[in-house]
Design a protein around this motif. Structure first.
Motif, PDB file in Angstrom:
ATOM      1  N   LEU A  51       0.818  -1.200   0.000  1.00 42.42           N
ATOM      2  CA  LEU A  51       0.000   0.000   0.000  1.00 42.42           C
ATOM      3  C   LEU A  51       0.865   1.269   0.000  1.00 42.42           C
ATOM      4  N   GLU A  52       0.489   2.211  -0.856  1.00 43.18           N
ATOM      5  CA  GLU A  52       1.084   3.541  -0.877  1.00 43.18           C
ATOM      6  C   GLU A  52       0.117   4.503  -0.191  1.00 43.18           C
ATOM      7  N   THR A  53       0.640   5.308   0.715  1.00 42.65           N
ATOM      8  CA  THR A  53      -0.206   6.231   1.474  1.00 42.65           C
ATOM      9  C   THR A  53       0.272   7.660   1.280  1.00 42.65           C
ATOM     10  N   ARG A  54      -0.685   8.560   1.102  1.00 46.01           N
ATOM     11  CA  ARG A  54      -0.391   9.985   0.995  1.00 46.01           C
ATOM     12  C   ARG A  54      -1.189  10.714   2.078  1.00 46.01           C
ATOM     13  N   ASP A  68       4.295  11.033   2.136  1.00 44.61           N
ATOM     14  CA  ASP A  68       4.132   9.944   1.177  1.00 44.61           C
ATOM     15  C   ASP A  68       5.033   8.793   1.605  1.00 44.61           C
ATOM     16  N   SER A  71       4.103   1.116   2.704  1.00 43.97           N
ATOM     17  CA  SER A  71       4.116   0.205   3.846  1.00 43.97           C
ATOM     18  C   SER A  71       4.510  -1.190   3.361  1.00 43.97           C
ATOM     19  N   VAL A 116       0.052  -0.596   8.122  1.00 48.37           N
ATOM     20  CA  VAL A 116       0.251   0.704   7.480  1.00 48.37           C
ATOM     21  C   VAL A 116       0.720   1.678   8.552  1.00 48.37           C
ATOM     22  N   LYS A 247      -8.612   2.064  -3.447  1.00 53.76           N
ATOM     23  CA  LYS A 247      -8.242   3.191  -2.603  1.00 53.76           C
ATOM     24  C   LYS A 247      -9.124   3.241  -1.364  1.00 53.76           C
ATOM     25  N   LYS A 249      -9.914   6.175   1.628  1.00 53.16           N
ATOM     26  CA  LYS A 249      -9.707   7.602   1.880  1.00 53.16           C
ATOM     27  C   LYS A 249     -10.286   7.992   3.238  1.00 53.16           C
ATOM     28  N   ALA A 259      -6.019  11.570   4.264  1.00 55.37           N
ATOM     29  CA  ALA A 259      -5.147  10.449   3.895  1.00 55.37           C
ATOM     30  C   ALA A 259      -5.791   9.635   2.794  1.00 55.37           C
ATOM     31  N   THR A 260      -4.949   9.094   1.920  1.00 53.50           N
ATOM     32  CA  THR A 260      -5.380   8.151   0.884  1.00 53.50           C
ATOM     33  C   THR A 260      -4.365   7.020   0.819  1.00 53.50           C
ATOM     34  N   SER A 261      -4.838   5.800   0.969  1.00 51.94           N
ATOM     35  CA  SER A 261      -3.990   4.618   0.789  1.00 51.94           C
ATOM     36  C   SER A 261      -4.492   3.856  -0.431  1.00 51.94           C
TER      37      SER A 261
END
Length: 282
Positions: A51-54, A68, A71, A116, A247, A249, A259-261
């Motif tokens: 997972l990419e998280t912003r 950014d 995980s 995460v 996604k 959110k 946050a967005t993963s």
């Protein structure tokens, strides 16, 4: 349970020649129509990226964590599903048929693994264990997968048993994505409240989820056995090279995205079908 389905499917396919041995018919000729109803059993040959998280940059900076991050060790898996199958075929020639496949949209469950968490001093404050059994599955989703396919039937139209191969395309989309309530609570408590406070928008936060639609090729193989001049029994196996970006959110009460993963998920559904068919001419 999945192994039981595969055994039942294999037994059904092996019985097709015996079923067709009692009646041969030439109803599946050029210009004829075929309606089929049955069951789809879907297994996903899935794989996913970590997972990419912003995070909202201002809130992340105030907390001293990366805005950014990836995980490592996180992943997502999709359950199997069963649903009603409905198929219409029109025979362009004795050997070529145009098919439209549909039915009741299948419902799947999404499971997670790994934690995460951002790096930095406050990383321990905003983290969530996706593998926690108390909120797995993480979400449920409905998948719509209509298929347009061209199939080639081997052997002459008057043969009792006819194997076939097909290739087609699907446009798949997802609706009714419902995160688990306990998972929502965990995200709001571990991520939402802390990020909202750092964003100077304290208060309740909300969680939502989405998955992107996708065009994908479909490959199919199977066999049809005539039971009578009009009725037939079919078994088939299909593979679709389907992928989506999922996604999750988290939003503040004022609508700010906190946050967005996201993860790229290759679903690659493998679909077994057992079908009862009726052919007719117009």
């Amino acid at each position: 349970m999945t192994m039981q389905y595969w055994k039942a499917f294999a037994a059904g396919v092996l019985l097709l020649p015996a079923c067709g041995a009692f009646a041969a018919d030439d109803s599946a000729r050029q210009g004829s129509h075929l309606l089929q109803i049955g069951v789809f059993h879907v297994d996903t040959l899935d794989s996913s990226e970590p997972l990419e998280t912003r995070l909202r940059p201002g809130a992340a900076a105030l907390l001293g964590v990366q805005s950014d991050f990836v995980s490592d060790g996180t992943s997502a898996q999709v359950s199997s599903a069963d649903t009603l199958a409905l198929i219409y075929s029109y025979f362009l020639t004795d050997h070529l048929a145009l098919k439209v496949e549909g039915g009741i949209p299948a419902k799947f469950k999404l499971y997670g693994n790994g934690t995460v968490a951002p790096t930095g001093p406050a990383g321990a404050l905003i983290n969530v264990d996706l593998g926690n059994p108390s909120f797995n599955p993480l979400a449920e989703v409905t998948q719509w997968t209509p298929v347009l396919m061209l199939s080639y039937f081997f052997r002459d139209a008057d043969k009792a048993v006819r194997p076939y191969l097909g290739v087609g395309v699907t446009y798949t989309w997802f609706t009714d994505i419902k995160p688990d309530k306990d998972f929502e609570t965990e995200l709001n408590n571990k991520f939402g409240r802390t990020l909202a406070l750092a964003n100077l928008t304290p208060g309740a936060t909300s969680v939502s989820a989405e998955a992107t639609p996708d065009w994908a090729p479909v490959f199919n193989m199977g066999a049809t056995a005539q039971l009578s001049p009009r009725w037939s029994l079919s078994g088939s196996l299909s593979l679709s090279l389907l992928s989506t970006k999922a996604k999750i959110k988290i939003d503040a009460a004022n609508g700010d995205r906190l946050a967005t993963s996201s993860t790229n998920l290759d679903l690659n559904p493998l679909v077994m079908a057992l079908l009862l068919g009726y052919s007719f001419d117009l």
